[in-house]
Design an enzyme around this catalytic site. Structure first.
Site, PDB file in Angstrom:
ATOM      1  N   ARG A 294       0.819  -1.212   0.000  1.00  0.00           N
ATOM      2  CA  ARG A 294       0.000   0.000   0.000  1.00  0.00           C
ATOM      3  C   ARG A 294       0.850   1.257   0.000  1.00  0.00           C
ATOM      4  NH1 ARG A 294      -4.815  -2.339   4.009  1.00  0.00           N
ATOM      5  NH2 ARG A 294      -5.903  -3.412   2.314  1.00  0.00           N
ATOM      6  N   TYR A 434      -6.186  -1.254  -6.768  1.00  0.00           N
ATOM      7  CA  TYR A 434      -5.618  -2.469  -6.184  1.00  0.00           C
ATOM      8  C   TYR A 434      -4.959  -2.210  -4.828  1.00  0.00           C
ATOM      9  CZ  TYR A 434      -1.115  -1.531  -8.790  1.00  0.00           C
ATOM     10  OH  TYR A 434       0.038  -1.024  -9.321  1.00  0.00           O
ATOM     11  N   GLU A 435      -4.641  -3.311  -4.156  1.00  0.00           N
ATOM     12  CA  GLU A 435      -4.160  -3.292  -2.766  1.00  0.00           C
ATOM     13  C   GLU A 435      -5.170  -2.638  -1.825  1.00  0.00           C
ATOM     14  OE1 GLU A 435      -1.895  -5.177  -2.280  1.00  0.00           O
ATOM     15  OE2 GLU A 435      -0.958  -5.298  -4.247  1.00  0.00           O
ATOM     16  N   GLY A 436      -6.431  -2.854  -2.109  1.00  0.00           N
ATOM     17  CA  GLY A 436      -7.504  -2.274  -1.305  1.00  0.00           C
ATOM     18  C   GLY A 436      -7.985  -0.986  -1.935  1.00  0.00           C
ATOM     19  N   GLN A 441      -9.739   1.968   1.915  1.00  0.00           N
ATOM     20  CA  GLN A 441      -8.702   2.657   2.675  1.00  0.00           C
ATOM     21  C   GLN A 441      -9.328   3.699   3.609  1.00  0.00           C
ATOM     22  OE1 GLN A 441      -5.549   1.591   2.474  1.00  0.00           O
ATOM     23  NE2 GLN A 441      -6.236   0.155   0.911  1.00  0.00           N
TER      24      GLN A 441
END
Length: 590
Positions: A294, A434-436, A441
């Site tokens: 992230r 991506y990555e949340g 977030q």
């Protein structure tokens, strides 16, 4: 075609004038003198500019191809990857016990920005490998570390993370991939994962997949998830490669951007896997990789904005369009350059003030990671945990916005592929997802991070801002301190609103979470600009030979304070409107 100039001078300014890295009490920082960091950044910049950047458009146009079960990367990628490996660029901050160079994460962050600006899709291959390395390093057994890490540090073997399935992304408790225990202590992993970046390629001898799966009989939902090492090729006891594992690429996804990275559907058909960490504690191990990722994705966001800004600036200086309303600036030519026009300058100043502020924010975050790890500093660990969703969410949202702003400078040419500005916008777009996804977030920030350790870390941040303002109170810094104070008060007021309303009506907090993430991001960049202003004022007072650089910093800092930081009041007003405007419609009425 676009070009790239490594911003080494600005990086040196942040490392030495703002962060004063060699003076910090973090182990290893005493070696980071100007000559050393300058040499590292110069060499990394050459690789980024001369090797990776020319392949950016190649990767975009060619993409990756699946042939007979093997993914072929674009022309030139393998040779560039070999050059990266041979130069030790994949091992900068890795453990020397496994072949790494042991440099601080701060140095790797600066290098990573240049590599990502030059060729984001390419840099994802070593980037994901580093994340997998970190997860194994933190949670693996000694035997697992000895087996996998040396080859992953050198990128002779690369790594991936396998979370998402066709029916579940954010809600990983719904996953169906299973891992059946075997008598020899291994597991048979069966299932399908999608959106697997760098899932397969022809640049390394082996691919080490970290796969989330459920062991039958375990707890329901997310509490029953475990993490497994599933290599593409099994590894013999002597470290040599053995037979091909039962893992295959179903297809390569066709995407909006990052075409040079192989985003794969991965099929596991009773593939041999090895438990990483404890049973049913897979998310804890995976979050080692995800949190690092992230931060890296936040870097991708502003890195794309950075290279897009560089090219937009060059175009604005070269392109002749119209006349300056105050009088011709290029009287011998048919028109004046675009940069004379106030709206073009507004656009470029938006970009410049974001990119340079974001760089300082990311570098400061990297220094917190170093302090947390090298000093075992719980306060720094808590603060970077709080900042992670802000770095990821705010920097990628604004990074995409600035990449499209750069495209706008070109007018119609920005929409034409041959100018290359489209790629920056298309590549930057994935960083928001991506990555949340960034909405997640924001929920993480408001729902978990604010209250973490009793709100200790957000209070520490407020005290940090307050302390800086008090230390720098005076006429010389008033242009920067007064706006920062006002913005910090807005952030505190938003936090108070959540405390007063969130318990009785959780939607009141969640409906304002996205605005809070952006409000927080603006305050962080405001703090960074105030720190940079302080550093430049000190440099000018000391008679620094490059006065123009520091005067430019001060002008850019004033721009951010006057034109961007006031957005905190807008975000606060939205937050204080509560959940009613957001939740008013029934689902059927949308």
């Amino acid at each position: 075609m676009p070009s790239y100039t490594p911003p080494t001078k600005d990086m040196q300014f942040i490392l030495h004038d703002v962060l004063k890295a060699p003076q910090q009490d973090v182990p290893g920082y005493d070696e980071l003198d100007r000559d050393f960091t300058g040499a590292v950044l110069e060499e990394a910049g050459k690789i980024a500019r001369d090797v990776l950047q020319p392949l950016n458009a190649v990767g975009d146009s060619e993409g990756c191809v699946l042939e007979n079960g093997v993914v072929r990367t674009p022309k030139g990628f393998k040779e560039a990857f070999d050059q990266m490996r041979e130069g030790g660029w994949t091992a900068l901050d890795c453990d020397p016990d496994y072949g790494g160079q042991g440099l601080p994460y701060l140095v790797a962050t600066a290098v990573g920005e240049m590599m990502s600006s030059a060729n984001m899709a390419f840099n994802m291959y070593p980037g994901l490998t580093h994340g997998a390395y970190s997860a194994i390093h933190a949670h693996g057994s000694d035997a697992q570390k000895e087996t996998y890490l040396p080859k992953m540090v050198s990128c002779e073997w690369t790594g991936t993370m396998n979370l998402t399935e066709p029916h579940c992304g954010t809600d990983l408790g719904l996953m169906r991939t299973k891992a059946e225990p075997q008598d020899d202590g291994s597991y048979k992993v069966t299932g399908q994962k999608i959106f697997i970046s760098a899932g397969d390629h022809d640049m390394s001898e082996n691919v080490i997949h970290l796969v989330l799966a459920k062991i039958p009989g375990g707890p329901e939902g997310i509490k029953g998830v475990s993490l497994f090492i599933v290599p593409k090729f099994l590894v013999n006891e002597d470290g040599s490669l053995g037979e091909r594992n039962a893992v295959s690429v179903g297809k390569i996804e066709e995407k909006m951007g990052i075409h040079g990275n192989s985003t794969c559907v991965m099929n596991y058909d009773e593939a041999t896997g090895y438990l990483l960490g404890e049973e049913h504690k897979g998310m804890r191990a995976m979050f080692t990789m995800m949190n690092e990722a992230r931060i890296g994705v936040g870097l991708q966001g502003y890195a794309q904005a950075s290279v897009a800004y560089q090219n937009a600036l060059e175009y604005a200086n070269d392109r002749l369009q119209g006349r300056d309303v105050t009088g011709a600036k290029n009287p011998d030519g048919p028109a004046d350059p675009l940069i004379v026009h106030p709206d073009i300058r507004r656009n470029l100043m938006d970009q410049k003030s974001f990119v340079e502020g974001a760089r300082a924010f990311a570098f400061w975050g990297a220094s917190l990671i170093d302090r947390a790890h090298r000093n075992e500093d719980a306060e720094a660990d808590g603060l970077i945990s709080l900042m992670t969703p802000v770095i990821k969410g705010f920097l990628t949202d604004k990074g995409f916005e600035m990449a499209t702003a750069a495209q706008q400078v070109y007018g119609g040419h920005g929409y034409i592929e041959e100018w290359g500005m489209s790629q920056f916008a298309r590549d930057a777009r994935i960083a928001m997802i991506y990555e949340g996804a960034n909405g997640v977030q924001a929920l993480d920030l408001v729902g978990r991070k604010l209250a973490q350790d009793g709100g200790k870390h957000v209070m520490a941040f407020f005290e940090m801002v307050k302390g800086f303002c008090k230390e720098n109170d005076g006429e010389e810094m008033s242009d920067f301190i007064e706006p920062l104070k006002a913005a910090s008060k807005d952030l505190q007021a938003a936090g108070m609103f959540f405390m007063q309303n969130g318990m009785k009506n959780p939607n009141a907090a969640l409906a304002g979470s996205y605005d809070f993430m952006h409000l927080f991001g603006h305050v962080c960049l405001g703090l960074m600009w105030a720190r940079m202003a302080r550093a430049s004022l000190d440099a000018l007072a000391a008679g620094d030979s490059d006065a123009a650089f520091h005067e430019t910093k001060l002008a850019t800092a004033r721009y951010y304070m006057q034109r961007q930081l006031p957005m905190t009041a807008t975000h606060l007003a939205r937050i204080q409107s509560g959940a009613d405007p957001v939740m008013a419609l029934e689902a059927a009425n949308f």
